[in-house]
Design a protein around this motif. Structure first.
Motif: not given
Length: 179
Positions: A22-30
């Motif tokens: 699972x991706x929890x936070x993605x680079x570039x997202x708010x």
């Protein structure tokens, strides 16, 4: 952090069960949440122009936290955090994080007070990009860009008071919180 805030933090945190991959936070997202790892392991990666898959920055485990930099600075996420194993995270929404954790941890000073701190043995810590630092900086300031603060923590003397500065208080707030 004031004791009353700690109780409020625990009451407002949400439990999230996550699976390996699972991706929890993605680079570039708010930024929307601050996370604490209850169980499991995560990998932190940053995509670069030369490496679209991302370079490994860190591996996090039980008790580690992440996600605060984007919340404090108002910038986009600077890395991707994905689960290496199944696990459990606790998350705190952006507004709750800022009100209960961030603001109580920061001590704002005006220029005169900052100058007194530096004259009394402190150091300017400029967290802007090297190109910004080269253009203009306080005389004896040291430059540690915000994205390197975590990696450079051990190079900073814990006995020295640092006055963290940038151009608009967003990056310096994030760095001060990390310190």
């Amino acid at each position: 952090v004031p004791p009353a805030n700690l109780q409020a933090v625990f009451m407002r945190m949400q439990k999230v069960e996550v699976a390996a991959g699972d991706t929890i936070v993605r680079q570039g997202d708010e930024g929307d949440f601050f996370y604490a790892i209850v169980s499991g392991r995560c990998i932190v990666t940053r995509e670069t122009p030369l490496n679209r898959d991302g370079i490994k920055l860190a591996e996090l485990g039980m008790g580690d936290t992440f996600g605060e930099e984007a919340l404090i600075s108002g910038a986009q996420r600077n890395a991707t955090v994905s689960m290496l194993t199944d696990g459990v995270l606790m998350r705190l929404a952006k507004d709750d994080f800022n009100a209960l954790l961030n603001e109580p941890m920061l001590r704002w000073v005006d220029y005169a007070e900052a100058q007194r701190a530096v004259t009394g043995g402190g150091r300017w810590l400029d967290v802007r990009l090297p190109s910004e630092f080269e253009h203009c900086h306080f005389g004896e300031a040291i430059n540690v860009p915000l994205y390197f603060v975590r990696l450079k923590l051990k190079t900073l003397d814990p006995a020295v008071p640092y006055v963290v500065c940038c151009d608009n208080a967003r990056r310096s707030s994030a760095a001060a919180y990390l310190l």
